[in-house]
Design an enzyme around this catalytic site. Structure first.
Site, PDB file in Angstrom:
ATOM      1  CB  SER A 114      30.539  62.889  24.222  1.00  0.00           C
ATOM      2  OG  SER A 114      31.513  63.556  23.452  1.00  0.00           O
ATOM      3  CG  HIS A 285      40.224  61.253  26.528  1.00  0.00           C
ATOM      4  ND1 HIS A 285      39.711  62.469  26.910  1.00  0.00           N
ATOM      5  CD2 HIS A 285      39.561  60.925  25.397  1.00  0.00           C
ATOM      6  CE1 HIS A 285      38.809  62.868  26.033  1.00  0.00           C
ATOM      7  NE2 HIS A 285      38.688  61.944  25.111  1.00  0.00           N
ATOM      8  NE  ARG A 288      39.081  57.026  21.921  1.00  0.00           N
ATOM      9  CZ  ARG A 288      39.076  56.372  20.760  1.00  0.00           C
ATOM     10  NH1 ARG A 288      39.482  55.112  20.707  1.00  0.00           N
ATOM     11  NH2 ARG A 288      38.680  56.967  19.643  1.00  0.00           N
ATOM     12  CG  ASP A 315      37.309  58.100  32.814  1.00  0.00           C
ATOM     13  OD1 ASP A 315      38.567  58.149  32.805  1.00  0.00           O
ATOM     14  OD2 ASP A 315      36.617  58.920  32.205  1.00  0.00           O
ATOM     15  N   GLY A 338      33.125  53.266  29.824  1.00  0.00           N
ATOM     16  CA  GLY A 338      32.782  53.669  28.473  1.00  0.00           C
ATOM     17  C   GLY A 338      32.704  52.496  27.524  1.00  0.00           C
TER      18      GLY A 338
END
Length: 396
Positions: A114, A285, A288, A315, A338
């Site tokens: 990131s 995300h 999020r 994802d 993640g």
């Protein structure tokens, strides 16, 4: 004398690693790791989408050792999953990104760093030279001067794949962070102080290593810059998603593969292809950014159909090797995880990444054997049915 349980016996699933992380991390850190935005609706929706997918097995093939390797962007990876980008990983454990980079390099799976990771692009580039991807947020000041300079640094390190994140047009509302006063600088209230004192190993690590910062952004902040200065800069300089016009500018200047992350609408998949993207990462995300978004997995077949022949990945909500296989059966070329990697490193330290990769590989292998598929490339032939759609088959 009673035998001590092995790590495999103590942590046979990601859920067990999550509980291990809960026992080590202060509650406010665990809340920001697990939480999404708003009421966490999309976090639950992501998980429900995977749980609702049934795979129709075929038997009688005597399969024991299927091939887990996949080909993506002209190179082979040893497994059909990678490590998703995560910000400020050192809040969970110091050197988290470094440990994950080493694990990904050793396992030959992609690691997406990131922009707001705790370790710099250059540091991770040295540790994972063959598998490093770079996830880029937009920094629009001075006509994206920092955006393009981050790209230059990534290209100089030999990064082959750039991942542009579209799904952050505005800053998300994350109530758990507001309640826990996760501001810059961090000023913990009595409750957070008590939580830290109850996790002495975590507290000792933080005191020894210092607070995390966004180290890739250090060249753009006047020195001497504290970690809080770097986080504050990230919070003000990163704003807005990428426009399609900017994606085209980036395509013109980026020499490697270009992936657009955050696509949920089929029309955006077509826009991404028209702008020159080599791949699409279907993502909300991890729940999020927008609490009314659909589950990534639910949109994957439509994005796959609209995206043409390029790579399509997914994802958000992936928690097991079984989920990875579900994702590939629904049309993905690769799945990214993640939070499970945060749980693993929080629980097991630097070895957590290696441990979780082995756990996921074995789960993928076992699932392929159960459904009678010899290679990941053949998963598009598996019937994947959604119970919420009355048993209707997903069509990748």
């Amino acid at each position: 004398m009673r035998r001590r349980a092995t790590r495999e016996e103590r942590y046979p699933t990601v859920a067990d690693l999550c509980e291990g992380a809960r026992a080590r991390l202060p509650a406010f850190v665990m809340a920001t790791v697990e939480g999404g935005c708003g009421a966490d609706t999309v976090v639950r929706r992501n998980r429900a989408a995977f749980d609702d997918i049934a795979l129709l097995p075929r038997h009688g093939v005597g399969l024991r050792e299927p091939s887990l390797s996949v080909s993506l962007f002209g190179r082979d990876y040893a497994a059909p999953f990678g490590i998703a980008p995560m910000g400020l990983g050192a809040l969970v454990r110091p050197q988290l990104e470094q440990g994950l980079a080493r694990a990904a390099q050793a396992a030959n799976i992609p690691y997406v760093l990131s922009t707001v990771a705790s370790a710099s692009l250059e540091t991770i580039g040295r540790l994972a030279p063959d598998v490093l991807w770079f996830q880029l947020f937009g920094l629009p000041r001075d006509d994206h001067r920092c955006t393009f300079d981050l790209m230059r640094r990534a290209a100089n390190l030999g990064v082959q794949t750039l991942v542009l994140t579209l799904d952050t047009p505005v800053r998300a509302h994350r109530p758990q962070d507001v309640r826990n006063r996760l501001t810059v600088p961090f000023r913990p209230g009595p409750a957070a102080l008590l939580q830290m004192l109850r996790r002495p190993r975590w507290l000792a690590d933080m005191l020894r290593a210092g607070p995390p910062g966004c180290e890739s952004l250090r060249p753009y902040v006047e020195e001497p810059a504290t970690p809080a200065d770097l986080v504050r800069f990230a919070g003000t300089a990163i704003e807005g998603g990428f426009s399609w016009a900017l994606v085209r500018r980036i395509r013109d200047r980026w020499p490697g593969r270009l992936v657009v992350k955050g696509v949920l609408h089929p029309a955006d998949a077509r826009e991404a292809r028209a702008a020159g993207a080599d791949g699409i990462l279907v993502s909300n995300h991890g729940g999020r950014t927008f609490d009314a978004a659909p589950a990534s997995l639910d949109m994957l077949p439509q994005v796959r159909a609209a995206g043409g022949d390029g790579a399509v990945m997914v994802d958000s909500g992936v928690r097991s090797g079984l989920d990875v296989v579900r994702a590939l059966a629904c049309g993905a070329d690769m799945a990214f995880l993640g939070r499970p990697f945060l749980y693993a490193v929080a629980t097991l330290g630097e070895e957590g990444g290696d441990f979780l990769i082995r756990l996921l590989r074995e789960d993928v292998r076992r699932t392929l054997c159960q459904i009678g598929v010899s290679t990941c490339a053949n998963l598009g032939q598996v019937e994947a049915r959604s119970r919420r759609a009355g048993g209707a088959a997903y069509q990748p």
